[in-house]
Structures are given as C-alpha cells and as structure tokens.
Design an enzyme around this catalytic site. Sequence first.
Site, PDB file in Angstrom:
ATOM      1  N   ASP A  38       0.839  -1.204   0.000  1.00 40.93           N
ATOM      2  CA  ASP A  38       0.000   0.000   0.000  1.00 40.93           C
ATOM      3  C   ASP A  38       0.877   1.258   0.000  1.00 40.93           C
ATOM      4  O   ASP A  38       1.990   1.240   0.528  1.00 40.93           O
ATOM      5  CB  ASP A  38      -0.891  -0.024   1.263  1.00 40.93           C
ATOM      6  CG  ASP A  38      -2.082   0.897   1.132  1.00 40.93           C
ATOM      7  OD1 ASP A  38      -2.270   1.507   0.058  1.00 40.93           O
ATOM      8  OD2 ASP A  38      -2.826   1.026   2.117  1.00 40.93           O
ATOM      9  N   ASN A  86     -10.798  -3.327  -6.056  1.00 43.54           N
ATOM     10  CA  ASN A  86     -10.013  -2.345  -6.835  1.00 43.54           C
ATOM     11  C   ASN A  86     -10.634  -2.013  -8.201  1.00 43.54           C
ATOM     12  O   ASN A  86     -10.231  -1.039  -8.841  1.00 43.54           O
ATOM     13  CB  ASN A  86      -8.568  -2.821  -7.026  1.00 43.54           C
ATOM     14  CG  ASN A  86      -7.710  -2.701  -5.777  1.00 43.54           C
ATOM     15  OD1 ASN A  86      -6.758  -3.447  -5.579  1.00 43.54           O
ATOM     16  ND2 ASN A  86      -8.036  -1.753  -4.895  1.00 43.54           N
TER      17      ASN A  86
HETATM   18  C1  FPP Z   1      -2.309   0.114  -3.144  1.00 45.22           C
HETATM   19  O1  FPP Z   1      -1.746   1.381  -3.108  1.00 45.22           O
HETATM   20  C2  FPP Z   1      -1.705  -0.626  -4.228  1.00 45.22           C
HETATM   21  C3  FPP Z   1      -2.370  -1.280  -5.200  1.00 45.22           C
HETATM   22  C4  FPP Z   1      -3.837  -1.379  -5.266  1.00 45.22           C
HETATM   23  C5  FPP Z   1      -1.655  -1.937  -6.290  1.00 45.22           C
HETATM   24  C6  FPP Z   1      -0.442  -2.659  -5.868  1.00 45.22           C
HETATM   25  C7  FPP Z   1       0.346  -3.017  -7.054  1.00 45.22           C
HETATM   26  C8  FPP Z   1       1.684  -2.943  -7.123  1.00 45.22           C
HETATM   27  C9  FPP Z   1       2.532  -2.560  -6.000  1.00 45.22           C
HETATM   28  C10 FPP Z   1       2.400  -3.309  -8.341  1.00 45.22           C
HETATM   29  C11 FPP Z   1       2.159  -4.762  -8.596  1.00 45.22           C
HETATM   30  C12 FPP Z   1       3.122  -5.322  -9.476  1.00 45.22           C
HETATM   31  C13 FPP Z   1       2.946  -6.472 -10.113  1.00 45.22           C
HETATM   32  C14 FPP Z   1       4.103  -7.081 -10.741  1.00 45.22           C
HETATM   33  C15 FPP Z   1       1.641  -7.147 -10.232  1.00 45.22           C
HETATM   34  P1  FPP Z   1      -2.651   2.633  -3.352  1.00 45.22           P
HETATM   35  O2  FPP Z   1      -2.699   2.936  -4.791  1.00 45.22           O
HETATM   36  O3  FPP Z   1      -4.010   2.409  -2.750  1.00 45.22           O
HETATM   37  O4  FPP Z   1      -1.879   3.739  -2.566  1.00 45.22           O
HETATM   38  P2  FPP Z   1      -2.513   4.969  -1.779  1.00 45.22           P
HETATM   39  O5  FPP Z   1      -3.274   4.373  -0.634  1.00 45.22           O
HETATM   40  O6  FPP Z   1      -1.321   5.746  -1.349  1.00 45.22           O
HETATM   41  O7  FPP Z   1      -3.382   5.704  -2.742  1.00 45.22           O
END
Ligand code: FPP
Length: 264
Positions: A38, A86
């Site tokens: 996250d 998501n």
């Molecule tokens: C949450 O952070 C993250 C996600 C929903 C996506 C996670 C994906 C990756 C780290 C890359 C994955 C890579 C591969 C190879 C599949 P957020 O966007 O909710 O962060 P925030 O809370 O700061 O907005």
Amino acid sequence: MLGKLIRKKNVETEPLISVELESVKSKHIPAHVAIIMDGNGRWAKKRNLPRIAGHHEGMKTVRKITRVANDIGIKVLTLYAFSTENWKRPKLEIDFLMKLPGEFLSTYLPELIEQNVRVEMIGNFDVLPEHTKNAIQRAIDETAENDGMTLNFAMNYGSRLELIQCMQEIAKLATEGKIELEDIDETLIGNNLMTAHLPEPDLLIRTSGEVRLSNFMLWQLAYAEFSFTDVLWPDFDELCMINEIKEFQSRNRRFGSVNEEGDA
Ligand code: FPP
C-alpha cells in the site's frame, strides 16, 4: 546467470544488506509472508506524479522484495496486487494495473527462473483481461518446475468471495451426499480455499501506515503475526524487509497456548 550476477553485485555493493541477511538467516524464518503493498498513490502524490507512476515504482519494489525474500529463505511470498474491490478505481488506473504483470514478467521472468522462483496466482483469473491472463499463465507455466520460493500474486482476489466459493463447494459436497455435516472442519475448509496447497501465512506486512486487512486472507491469517509499517510500498526496500523478519523473530507466538514461563 543474469540473476546470479545481479545478486552477487548486490552483496558486494551493499555489505550492510549482506550482514543483516546472514543474521536473520541464522534464526527461525517465516515460511509464508503475505504483504499488502500500500502507498503507491501517496508516494506519487508527494512527487506531483500521477498515481500510476507510484504503481510503476511499486513494481520495482516487487522485484527487490522477491529477490531478498528468496535470499532469506522464505518459502512463499504472497503479494496483494489487485483486490476484487479495486475495480472501483478509475479506468485508467485499472488498465495500468492490469498491464503491470505483463511488464513485470516480460522484464524479470528470466531472473525469476534463474532464482528458481515459482510464480503462482490466487484470485478470480477468468475475468482478467486476456493480456493479463496470458502474461500470468506464461509465467506460471515457465516456472512450474521450479522448487524454490513461490511468488504468489493475489490478483483480483477477495477473501469474502473466496469464502463464499468455498462454502458453495462444501454445500455442494453435502447435498450430493459426499460428506456429512461432521466432516466440515478446519481442514476441509482450508482445502477448499485458493491457498489449499500453501502453508498459512506466518507474517502479514502492510505498508503505508494503514491498519486494516482490506478483505485479504481473512481465514488464513487467523494466527499470523501482523506488522504495520509507515513506509510507503515504493520506498520499502531490502533492509525494511529484513527488519520485518527480525521483528517477526522477536515475537513470541503461542497459538492460544502458554509459553515455557507459563505466560498466556
Ligand atoms: C495500493 O496502493 C496498491 C495497489 C492497489 C496496487 C499494488 C500493485 C503494485 C505494487 C504493483 C504490482 C506489481 C505487479 C508485478 C503485479 P494505493 O494505490 O491504494 O496507494 P494509496 O493508498 O497511497 O493511494
């Protein structure tokens, strides 16, 4: 070969990592570590970048953490890459997240093969875009013979959906007369989850300071140790991971029992 060269370079250029690595390897290693990655969006926002830039940087962290987890001796690393919730995100962001497995695997699959890593996935595979499915399936197929660490992507995964499907499967067995009510126990439930073939996580890590499970492995995490760190996923590096394992090693897991001193 490529993986070996990169790993060798790492150890040479980062002696601290190498020393710390040896230190955690001498103690009890969690077999299965699950991570809620996250903070990509906030990492990008802090730099006035679009959210997708944070996800792209997060992908590079996936590479780093996979490598160090494998070096530590972790058997299964489950990464929560996309949840069933998501899909509520903007289309542009969803499209980008669906392209990341393809980019990650086309760039790093040779390295994963070199490191003897086996790629797997939990989640509802069928509804993913074709290009995402193709990339994941290719990686699963090409690493199927590897018997090192399992890199398990939770992609379009939701624990409640998994539990619903599990209950439906068990109800079907019961209505078909294949099981009796008394046969429904922890083993039967565990065997009907997407993680049936995996050990339960010993350690759950969530980055970015958020303190919740977000529909992640609700059954499987019953006895896991939890660790919540303020570090944003793109900033989470090898030393952060090693420190998480050290923290795990300092915990006293009692599984509902008492320890040798008689403390509950
Ligand atoms: C949450 O952070 C993250 C996600 C929903 C996506 C996670 C994906 C990756 C780290 C890359 C994955 C890579 C591969 C190879 C599949 P957020 O966007 O909710 O962060 P925030 O809370 O700061 O907005």
